[in-house]
Design an enzyme around this catalytic site. Structure first.
Site, PDB file in Angstrom:
ATOM      1  N   ARG A  50       0.851  -1.186   0.000  1.00 39.66           N
ATOM      2  CA  ARG A  50       0.000   0.000   0.000  1.00 39.66           C
ATOM      3  C   ARG A  50       0.889   1.239   0.000  1.00 39.66           C
ATOM      4  O   ARG A  50       2.112   1.145   0.095  1.00 39.66           O
ATOM      5  CB  ARG A  50      -0.930   0.015   1.227  1.00 39.66           C
ATOM      6  CG  ARG A  50      -0.223  -0.370   2.515  1.00 39.66           C
ATOM      7  CD  ARG A  50      -0.893   0.136   3.745  1.00 39.66           C
ATOM      8  NE  ARG A  50      -0.833   1.584   3.824  1.00 39.66           N
ATOM      9  CZ  ARG A  50       0.243   2.266   4.199  1.00 39.66           C
ATOM     10  NH1 ARG A  50       1.365   1.639   4.508  1.00 39.66           N
ATOM     11  NH2 ARG A  50       0.220   3.585   4.249  1.00 39.66           N
ATOM     12  N   GLY A  51       0.251   2.404  -0.105  1.00 40.66           N
ATOM     13  CA  GLY A  51       0.981   3.665  -0.155  1.00 40.66           C
ATOM     14  C   GLY A  51       1.220   4.075  -1.591  1.00 40.66           C
ATOM     15  O   GLY A  51       1.769   3.310  -2.386  1.00 40.66           O
ATOM     16  N   ARG A  89      -6.477   0.041  -7.289  1.00 36.09           N
ATOM     17  CA  ARG A  89      -6.785   1.083  -6.303  1.00 36.09           C
ATOM     18  C   ARG A  89      -7.066   2.360  -7.075  1.00 36.09           C
ATOM     19  O   ARG A  89      -6.146   3.088  -7.437  1.00 36.09           O
ATOM     20  CB  ARG A  89      -5.613   1.314  -5.336  1.00 36.09           C
ATOM     21  CG  ARG A  89      -5.217   0.151  -4.438  1.00 36.09           C
ATOM     22  CD  ARG A  89      -6.263  -0.235  -3.419  1.00 36.09           C
ATOM     23  NE  ARG A  89      -6.698   0.831  -2.537  1.00 36.09           N
ATOM     24  CZ  ARG A  89      -6.058   1.207  -1.421  1.00 36.09           C
ATOM     25  NH1 ARG A  89      -4.935   0.634  -1.063  1.00 36.09           N
ATOM     26  NH2 ARG A  89      -6.571   2.153  -0.657  1.00 36.09           N
ATOM     27  N   GLN A 102      -3.454   2.045  10.224  1.00 37.85           N
ATOM     28  CA  GLN A 102      -2.130   2.151   9.600  1.00 37.85           C
ATOM     29  C   GLN A 102      -1.184   3.016  10.427  1.00 37.85           C
ATOM     30  O   GLN A 102       0.028   2.828  10.373  1.00 37.85           O
ATOM     31  CB  GLN A 102      -2.247   2.722   8.178  1.00 37.85           C
ATOM     32  CG  GLN A 102      -2.919   1.792   7.192  1.00 37.85           C
ATOM     33  CD  GLN A 102      -4.369   2.140   6.976  1.00 37.85           C
ATOM     34  OE1 GLN A 102      -5.048   2.599   7.905  1.00 37.85           O
ATOM     35  NE2 GLN A 102      -4.876   1.941   5.775  1.00 37.85           N
ATOM     36  N   ASP A 132      -2.552  10.513  -2.040  1.00 36.49           N
ATOM     37  CA  ASP A 132      -2.747   9.455  -3.030  1.00 36.49           C
ATOM     38  C   ASP A 132      -3.044  10.015  -4.404  1.00 36.49           C
ATOM     39  O   ASP A 132      -2.844   9.338  -5.401  1.00 36.49           O
ATOM     40  CB  ASP A 132      -3.875   8.521  -2.581  1.00 36.49           C
ATOM     41  CG  ASP A 132      -3.442   7.641  -1.422  1.00 36.49           C
ATOM     42  OD1 ASP A 132      -3.026   6.503  -1.677  1.00 36.49           O
ATOM     43  OD2 ASP A 132      -3.490   8.108  -0.270  1.00 36.49           O
TER      44      ASP A 132
END
EC number: 5.3.1.23
Length: 379
Positions: A64-65, A98, A212, A253
């Site tokens: 993720r990220g 995503r 997170q 993001d």
């Protein structure tokens, strides 16, 4: 060929396992990920042998990220090419894994463009696969370099905004080495301040519903010997009111052309609190996160995730009983609203820090100038 991620069994390893790495094995290349779902309880790697496996890892947040998703997406295209799968199909699946994180598409398209260019130049499958891999490796290296430059720009900005004292910084979600080819985005700035002896306290939002901040940012802060304190997301207001926050640093993001910032849900309320309490609200993100094709915040697609993430809690190594695989915390059948991100308008953002420099005040015109400068440097 296995159409899933296989757990490697190499757990309890020493800290410092890279978040993503390419590995050549006798049966063919694989993409190896540090499984972020299992942190901080254990450091376990997940081995992906094809694009569907990587898509699943992305959707379930094993990896993720935003910056790291771009790197993983590029490697996913290279993996499909190297193993002889349908590269266009793999690219399409990865790009949609995503939808809010624009970096995924950037990484996928970069590797896919290199792959197609190699064929167009008369290369065979092997040469095209090597070209895709080279593009992914280049993106990985560039992101590490971008991380270092963002850290420098960010610390200089903090010194300008907050002269003469150490910083008490509030952060949200996770923005360190777990999301980057280097040491991160917002967390890299905090780490730079820590190494310079100018970090008094890192306030870590737990970041519900998947924690997170509690699981990952606290893990990275502890590993770097920082002075940090964890708080529930809804305690941030009292922290501002007590005058305990000097600056808010978050990642992103997707950044729209007008400077609107999509980041982990809970970021927008922090921006409102920061504005009310006259605290700088700073976004740190690489240029790959800036999307000139998205005109404004209203045009950003916000990913809606399963309600089970809200109605249940999943904790590593704890037995589960809920329908979504977690411990139920709400009555059966409860409906949940679970956007993965929210959008902060540019007027609430003090500055955007990138590897190419700082935008402040945040306007569409200033962001466009930075994007033009970045393209000229790249070319």
């Amino acid at each position: 060929m296995v159409d899933q991620c296989a757990q490697s069994g190499e757990d309890n390893r020493s800290p410092g396992i890279p978040a993503v790495r390419w590995d050549e094995r006798p049966e063919g290349p694989v993409l190896v990920l540090l499984d972020q779902r299992r942190l901080p309880a254990e450091e376990v790697e997940v081995v992906c042998v094809d694009a569907p496996a990587l898509v699943d890892a992305i959707r379930t947040l094993a990896v993720r990220g935003a910056p790291l998703l771009g790197i993983a997406g590029a490697y996913g295209v290279a993996l499909a090419a190297a193993r002889g799968f349908d590269v266009d199909e793999a690219a399409a699946a990865l790009e949609g894994a995503r939808p809010t994180a624009v970096n995924v598409a950037v990484g996928v398209r970069r590797a896919l463009t290199a792959y197609r260019a190699a064929f167009a130049a008369g290369g065979e499958q092997r040469q095209a696969a090597e070209a895709a891999f080279a593009a992914a490796r280049a993106l990985h290296r560039e992101d590490a370099g971008a991380s270092a430059r963002m850290a420098q720009h960010g610390l200089a900005l903090l010194d300008e905004l907050l002269p003469g004292s150490g910083y008490r910084v509030l952060t949200h979600c996770n923005t360190g080495a777990l999301v980057s080819g280097g040491e991160g985005t917002a967390f890299a700035v905090v780490l730079e301040a820590h190494r310079a002896g100018r970090l008094r306290r890192l306030w870590v939002d737990e970041t519900r519903p998947l924690l997170q901040g509690a699981r990952l940012t606290a893990y990275e802060a502890a590993g770097n010997g920082m002075a940090y304190t964890l708080l529930t997301d809804n305690a941030a207001g009292s922290l501002f009111a007590a005058g305990e926050v000097d600056a808010v640093l978050i990642g992103a993001d997707r950044i729209a052309a007008d400077g609107s910032v999509a980041n982990k849900v809970g970021s927008y309320p922090l921006a409102v609190l920061a504005r009310y309490h006259h605290v700088p609200f700073v976004v740190v993100a690489p240029m790959t996160t800036v999307d000139p094709d998205t005109p404004d915040g209203a045009s950003i697609e916000v990913e809606q995730r399963s309600g089970h993430e809200v109605t249940e809690i999943t904790t590593p190594r704890v037995p589960v009983a809920g329908a979504g695989g977690g411990i139920p915390v709400a009555p059966l059948g409860t409906q949940a609203y679970n956007p993965a991100f929210d959008v902060t308008p540019p007027e609430l953002v003090t500055a955007i820090v990138t590897e190419e420099g700082v935008v402040s005040p945040v306007t569409a015109e200033a962001l466009a100038v930075l994007c033009d400068r970045s393209r000229q440097v790249t070319i």
